[in-house]
Design an enzyme around this catalytic site. Structure first.
Site: not given
Length: 307
Positions: A146, A197, A225, A249, A254, A274
């Site tokens: 990414i 990550p 993250r 984002d 969450e 997200h």
């Protein structure tokens, strides 16, 4: 074997039926739950007697895993597996695989979109003068798939590319990326895009001390993250005009976010809930990868197994 997809994958029932046919053709059972649950008792009920379970980004905690006796594979239709109790699964010799690569394009495009939103005041519909990406120095933190794809898109806008990563890749260098120290990247980038990550080594990676090294005119983009960044420190620096803007984002939890979450009240920030991975195309890709992972495992040729 019994295969259970215990949450929806945001694709049509017709596609799920199509993708599950090879499982049945091999003589295995397939069960599909088309409603999401976060209740541990319900997760246990859905998962019991399964040899393979398939999940998306729904948490799969240790309380559920400890009740599993026949489970051989947790097939995660997602890139990260930090929502799964990985250590507990390993103790029971349960393998875990992921759907790496399904959202590379989607996440990269949102990183660009957040940058454009901040630079051109799109969400604000502001008459204030904007900025162009061309000739800006973009610092990529993490040059996995990414990170490299995001760099390619920034390059198409005419940006200069630098990067910091644990592993330097020839593919990145061929793209024109110059690897530098983290301190140099933070202090010399106009745009910083995070693509790491989440693990024990990256949790809190951009802490208050490191964030303070970002130059006052830079913007920070995080589509990786949330816990990688000290978001309270980021909010404070934005409010003090020590960082020019941020596009975020991902968060420490969450969405929906608590009403007192610091980034909700930070200056010059664009927030999305997200959704970087969430496109029609990426949902189809991840479903296909996830079912391919299941079929490969059933055939004795496991793919995308997490170490």
């Amino acid at each position: 074997m019994k295969v259970k997809l215990i949450e929806p994958l945001n694709v049509s029932h017709e596609l799920i039926k199509e993708l599950s046919e090879p499982i049945k053709a091999l003589g295995h059972e397939f069960v599909y739950y088309n409603e999401k649950t976060t209740d541990n008792d319900e997760l246990i009920e859905r998962s019991k007697d399964a040899d393979i379970i398939m999940i998306g980004n729904n948490p799969y905690p240790k309380e559920v895993i400890k009740e599993m006796d026949s489970l051989k594979l947790i097939n995660v239709a997602f890139t990260g597996v930090d929502h799964v109790a990985v250590d507990d699964a390993k103790k029971k010799d349960i393998k875990i695989c992921n759907a790496a690569g399904y959202s590379d394009q989607a996440v990269s495009e949102l990183a660009i979109g957040l940058t454009l939103d901040i630079y051109r005041k799109i969400s604000d519909s502001s008459p204030l003068i904007g900025k162009e990406i061309k000739d800006k120095t973009v610092g990529i933190i993490g040059t996995g798939n990414i990170g490299i794809r995001t760099a390619e898109l920034f390059s198409a806008f005419g940006a200069k590319l630098i990067a910091y990563s644990r592993t330097e890749k020839d593919e990145a260098k061929e793209l024109g990326i110059k690897y530098v120290s983290l301190d140099e990247l933070l202090s010399s980038s106009d745009i910083i895009s995070v693509h790491l990550p989440l693990n024990d080594n990256t949790r809190g990676f951009l802490n208050k001390e490191k964030l303070e090294k970002i130059n006052d005119n830079a913007i920070l983009i995080n589509c990786a993250r949330g816990p990688i960044i000290d978001n309270e420190a980021l909010a404070n620096l934005l409010n003090q005009d020590k960082i020019a803007g941020a596009g975020i984002d991902v968060f420490d939890m969450e969405p929906p976010l608590p009403k007192d979450y610091p980034l909700l009240y930070a200056k010059n920030i664009v927030l999305t809930p997200h959704i970087a991975y969430f496109t029609e195309e990426s949902m189809i890709r991840r479903a296909k990868i996830a079912f391919d992972n299941t079929i490969s495992f059933l055939k004795g040729d496991p793919k995308n197994i997490m170490k």
